[in-house]
Design an enzyme around this catalytic site. Structure first.
Site, PDB file in Angstrom:
ATOM      1  N   CYS A 145      -7.277   0.218  12.100  1.00 34.04           N
ATOM      2  CA  CYS A 145      -7.618   0.951  10.879  1.00 34.04           C
ATOM      3  C   CYS A 145      -8.976   0.525  10.313  1.00 34.04           C
ATOM      4  CB  CYS A 145      -6.523   0.776   9.827  1.00 34.04           C
ATOM      5  SG  CYS A 145      -6.171  -0.934   9.381  1.00 34.04           S
ATOM      6  N   HIS A 176      -3.326  -3.018   5.646  1.00 31.99           N
ATOM      7  CA  HIS A 176      -3.861  -1.687   5.953  1.00 31.99           C
ATOM      8  C   HIS A 176      -5.150  -1.476   5.165  1.00 31.99           C
ATOM      9  CE1 HIS A 176      -3.775   2.250   7.627  1.00 31.99           C
ATOM     10  NE2 HIS A 176      -3.489   2.901   6.500  1.00 31.99           N
ATOM     11  N   ASP A 235      -6.843   8.538   5.333  1.00 35.93           N
ATOM     12  CA  ASP A 235      -6.044   7.484   5.959  1.00 35.93           C
ATOM     13  C   ASP A 235      -6.188   7.570   7.476  1.00 35.93           C
ATOM     14  OD1 ASP A 235      -4.116   5.678   6.860  1.00 35.93           O
ATOM     15  OD2 ASP A 235      -2.652   6.250   5.332  1.00 35.93           O
TER      16      ASP A 235
END
Length: 577
Positions: A359, A490, A511
């Site tokens: 991520c 995250h 996202d």
């Protein structure tokens, strides 16, 4: 010649007999069975009758035989033999241990009981002078089982043993004369109680010896208790050491497992990196029949080419979302008072190769896609394209080699390529600074609102975007780059913020975990309000304990870059109270 009725001794004159009897009266009475002493004769008789009834039974037979001896002198030998057999159950003691009592002053019963305690037979005085027992001065003890034994006279005060009764008597008179002195007239004999067992003694020295025995026994028992206590302490210490060893071993095992778990979680377990994971997932898709072998080889070739040139293949990219949002807010969103949007931003989502750990790299691609479309950053990013994940790892390693963020480099073992290591706000800041992009980290280290919310974060983002608002338009397309948002586990990218008519704020977030098929729904002409749910995040949706953001603010000069590098030696994020 005069004969003593108590012990059978013979003396030549009456004064000698009186002196002899005084010895008997003053000497101490000792129980022949249990060696009890310190009591008078009557008490001793009572003691024997009660405590040693079974042992004393032969005395009664002895009494009868003794009476027959005096009634019938002719039966002398027979009576003597029978008396000696009856007295075999009585232990030997010195003849001088008993006080004198004349036959006239005691009942017949008492005389016989008294005579039963003597080690020398009561009939010894009537024996022949040639008797070997009499000549040697030894006491005769006959037993019905063990036969006849002889014991030497023993001093009742000091324990000394003499060969003859006369020698023992002389020893007692000379060595223990003070104990034989008669008490003064009108004075009562004192009694001494043992403080430990209650035994009554008439002689202080004997009581002292008796108490000493108690003390020795107590000292021995204490010694045994000490030994036992020491042994128990050693055993308890050993058990405690064993328990501590097991506990430390278990803690060490748990620490190793937790550390290995963290290594796997953060990609530091040497299990390979982007390329290995991508190949493994594609092979699994082929084995499950969801990918044709020809497609596998085609995608593998594209991946290897992308890694070789260091440029992302663009297969996870979705472009044009900011333009679609502009149309939606301009025409459809009636409940929104005003909205601010970043410059053009492409969305990148995770692929097979970086699923679960990529991520941070994908958010950097989003941020860089916006910077590359902004002329302000054209000089410092000249000639760049969106790098693939292995290339981004290599770029961060190069920044570490320049001297940026040595602490972060040490934590990641100075290596990212070939791993699945996570990166966060510090690595994004390091990489942008090494590219001469001016940015800063702001740390929202604790909630600032009810229920663990962060309203200060929303206020900061609103101020970041609204500084360029001119006039009163509903949709403001700013020149601001997106903002990198990090929280535990995250990271995402903030591309705008909307203010509703009720003055509530809502962030617009890209996202990396959202796949392309979902993001492409936003490209339709008529965007449904439900499609924006994956982008909108209200204050109640962000409740992690801590957030960090990386905000881009311009371009660094070469001198500023050097200064930032030196400052990163002791890196601290800006905290919002």
């Amino acid at each position: 010649m005069l004969s003593c009725d108590i012990c059978g001794e013979t003396v030549t004159s009456e004064p000698d007999m009186k002196a002899h009897l005084v010895v008997h009266m003053e000497n101490e009475v000792i129980c022949p069975f249990c060696k009890l002493s310190g009591v008078n004769y009557d008490e001793m008789c009572f003691h024997i009758e009660t405590a040693h009834f079974e042992q004393n039974t032969p005395d009664r037979n002895f009494e009868k035989l003794h009476a027959r001896q005096y009634e019938n002198p002719d039966s002398k030998n027979t009576t003597l033999q029978s008396a000696m057999e009856v007295s075999s159950g009585i232990h030997s003691a010195s003849a001088s241990n008993f006080p004198k009592y004349s036959p006239q002053s005691l009942p017949r019963d008492g005389i016989l009981k008294h005579e039963a305690f003597h080690t020398e037979s009561i009939t010894e005085s009537r024996k022949s002078p040639k008797s070997p027992e009499k000549q040697s001065g030894l006491s005769v003890v006959q037993g019905p089982i063990y036969g006849t034994t002889y014991s030497l006279p023993e001093c009742p005060f000091c324990g000394k043993i003499e060969g003859r009764s006369q020698d023992m008597e002389m020893h007692v008179k000379t060595k223990h004369a003070s104990l034989l002195e008669p008490p003064l007239e009108g004075c009562h004999q004192p009694f001494y109680d043992c403080p430990m067992c209650g035994l009554v003694c008439t002689n202080y020295h004997i009581l002292q010896e008796h108490v000493d025995l108690h003390l020795e026994e107590s000292s021995f028992q204490q010694g045994m208790d000490t030994v036992q206590c020491s042994s128990d302490r050693e055993l308890a210490h050993q058990l405690q050491q064993e328990e501590d060893r097991k506990r430390k071993s278990e803690e060490s095992r748990q620490e190793r497992e937790e550390f290995q778990k963290l290594q796997r979680q953060y990609g530091l377990d040497n299990s390979g990196g982007y390329r290995q994971q991508q190949l493994w997932h594609m092979e699994r898709e082929v084995s499950r029949g969801r990918m044709h072998p020809s497609e596998f080889h085609s995608r593998k070739a594209d991946m290897m080419e992308s890694i070789a040139v260091g440029i992302d293949d663009g297969k996870t990219k979705t472009s044009g979302i900011i333009e679609a949002l502009h149309r939606y807010y301009q025409n459809t969103a009636t409940d929104v008072r005003c909205v601010w949007l970043s410059t053009m931003v492409d969305h990148f989502h995770s692929s097979f190769g970086d699923k679960g750990w990529g991520c941070g790299y994908r958010n950097f691609q989003m941020l860089l896609s916006s910077l590359l479309q902004n002329d302000v950053y054209g000089d410092c990013l000249k000639g760049m394209s969106i790098p693939c994940i292995p290339k981004i790892q290599s770029m961060i390693e190069d920044a570490w080699k320049e001297g940026f963020d040595p602490q972060g480099a040490c934590q990641l073992n100075n290596k990212l390529q070939g791993t699945k290591a996570w990166i966060g706000a510090c690595e994004i800041y390091t990489l942008l600074t090494s590219l001469r992009v001016k940015c800063r980290i702001i740390d929202f280290h604790k909630p600032t609102g009810p229920s663990g919310t962060h309203p200060r974060l929303f206020e900061w983002i609103l101020n970041y975007y609204s500084s360029e608002r001119e006039g009163n338009p509903k949709v403001v397309c700013t020149s601001k780059p997106p903002v990198y948002l990090q929280h535990q586990g995250h990271s995402r990218t903030i591309v705008g913020i909307e203010e509703k008519k009720n003055r509530t704020l809502c962030l617009l977030i890209f996202d990396p975990g959202c796949p392309s098929r979902e993001m492409q729904k936003l490209l339709k002409q008529d965007i449904e309000a439900g499609s924006l749910r994956q982008l909108r995040k209200s204050v109640g949706n962000l409740k992690h304990k801590q957030y960090q953001i990386v905000a881009v603010e311009g371009v660094l000069s070469p001198e500023e870059k050097v200064a930032r590098k030196q400052a990163s030696q002791v890196f601290t994020a800006e905290k919002i109270p």
